[in-house]
Design an enzyme around this catalytic site. Structure first.
Site, PDB file in Angstrom:
ATOM      1  N   ARG A  44     -77.645-113.469  18.569  1.00  0.00           N
ATOM      2  CA  ARG A  44     -77.978-112.567  19.687  1.00  0.00           C
ATOM      3  C   ARG A  44     -79.426-112.096  19.552  1.00  0.00           C
ATOM      4  O   ARG A  44     -79.678-111.000  19.073  1.00  0.00           O
ATOM      5  CB  ARG A  44     -77.042-111.364  19.686  1.00  0.00           C
ATOM      6  CG  ARG A  44     -75.608-111.719  19.885  1.00  0.00           C
ATOM      7  CD  ARG A  44     -74.703-110.498  19.987  1.00  0.00           C
ATOM      8  NE  ARG A  44     -73.345-110.930  19.730  1.00  0.00           N
ATOM      9  CZ  ARG A  44     -72.594-111.554  20.622  1.00  0.00           C
ATOM     10  NH1 ARG A  44     -73.057-111.775  21.837  1.00  0.00           N
ATOM     11  NH2 ARG A  44     -71.383-111.940  20.300  1.00  0.00           N
ATOM     12  N   CYS A  72     -69.541-111.594  23.743  1.00  0.00           N
ATOM     13  CA  CYS A  72     -70.487-112.028  24.790  1.00  0.00           C
ATOM     14  C   CYS A  72     -69.995-111.609  26.166  1.00  0.00           C
ATOM     15  O   CYS A  72     -70.788-111.194  27.024  1.00  0.00           O
ATOM     16  CB  CYS A  72     -70.665-113.544  24.756  1.00  0.00           C
ATOM     17  SG  CYS A  72     -71.390-114.137  23.228  1.00  0.00           S
TER      18      CYS A  72
HETATM   19  C1  BEZ Z   1     -68.190-113.276  20.489  1.00  0.00           C
HETATM   20  O1  BEZ Z   1     -67.184-112.597  20.465  1.00  0.00           O
HETATM   21  O2  BEZ Z   1     -68.995-113.194  21.423  1.00  0.00           O
HETATM   22  C2  BEZ Z   1     -68.454-114.208  19.351  1.00  0.00           C
HETATM   23  C3  BEZ Z   1     -67.936-113.891  18.118  1.00  0.00           C
HETATM   24  C4  BEZ Z   1     -68.144-114.758  17.055  1.00  0.00           C
HETATM   25  C5  BEZ Z   1     -68.898-115.917  17.239  1.00  0.00           C
HETATM   26  C6  BEZ Z   1     -69.445-116.198  18.482  1.00  0.00           C
HETATM   27  C7  BEZ Z   1     -69.226-115.331  19.540  1.00  0.00           C
END
Ligand code: BEZ
Length: 219
Positions: A133, A56
């Site tokens: 997402r 993110c």
């Molecule tokens: C992330 O890296 O944005 C992420 C990875 C796994 C679960 C939630 C967010």
């Protein structure tokens, strides 16, 4: 979400292209936002699983770098996650310190998941799940024109988001079709004819259904 905030999103998961999404009002990093107030402009509304997570963070840094490219397309960005407003603030502050960039588009807080559920960003039965997402491309009339859904562990392509916007805007302007790998400036395709005489009189086998639009044609 504090009790003064009013969420008016109806529970209607399973939004599709062509739908008008439910309206909502919520707190965000730029103050209260109301979805319907964005009519008249393109809007990319997207969810992210959680603040302070690696993928993110990369998405927000890259989106902030491309903020002008979205502006040029008369498109606003609006992000949403389950995290609180103060978590969003702290994360943006960290992004500024670490990456020297300010995220100025709104990030909505949705701690009760009421918006996420209404938009099908979380399963209706999940109580604590982070949103996936999901990205909605919403046109100036408030209609969903495209949507994508990526898992938490795969980041979105910002060039592909811009390309999708370009394609939607170009097909509207020229009443054409955007082929595979289309990029802004490429020719669009024409809709196939529905006239049998044109099918028989076409100069080549495919030209009645697979043909570029004449350059410069707009509707
Ligand atoms: C992330 O890296 O944005 C992420 C990875 C796994 C679960 C939630 C967010």
């Amino acid at each position: 979400m504090d009790t003064e905030q009013h969420h008016s999103a109806a529970p209607c998961a399973g939004l599709r292209i062509g739908d008008t999404p439910p309206d909502f009002e919520a707190r965000s990093t730029i103050g209260p936002v109301k979805l319907s107030a964005y009519r008249g402009r393109w809007l990319v509304l997207f969810s992210h699983p959680a603040d302070f997570t690696p993928v993110c963070t990369t998405e927000f840094v890259e989106l902030a770098k491309e903020a002008k490219a979205f502006e040029k397309r008369k498109c606003q960005l609006m992000a949403l996650s389950v995290d609180s407003l103060f978590s969003h603030f702290a994360w943006l502050r960290m992004i500024k310190e670490r990456f020297d960039i300010e995220v100025r588009f709104p990030i909505v807080e949705d701690p009760t998941l009421v918006i996420g559920r209404a938009f099908g960003m979380v399963a209706p039965s999940d109580n604590d799940s982070a949103t996936v997402r999901t990205t909605f491309f919403i046109d100036p009339e408030g209609i969903i024109r495209a949507m994508t859904c990526y898992p938490a562990n795969v980041g979105r392509s910002i060039p592909e988001m811009l390309r999708t916007l370009d394609a939607l805007q170009a097909i509207d302007a020229q009443d054409g079709l955007a082929p595979a790998n289309w990029q802004a400036g490429d020719a669009l395709l024409q809709s196939p004819t529905q006239d049998l005489d044109e099918v028989y009189s076409a100069t080549e086998e495919t030209t009645w259904f697979l043909r570029e639009m004449p350059k410069g044609k707009s509707k």
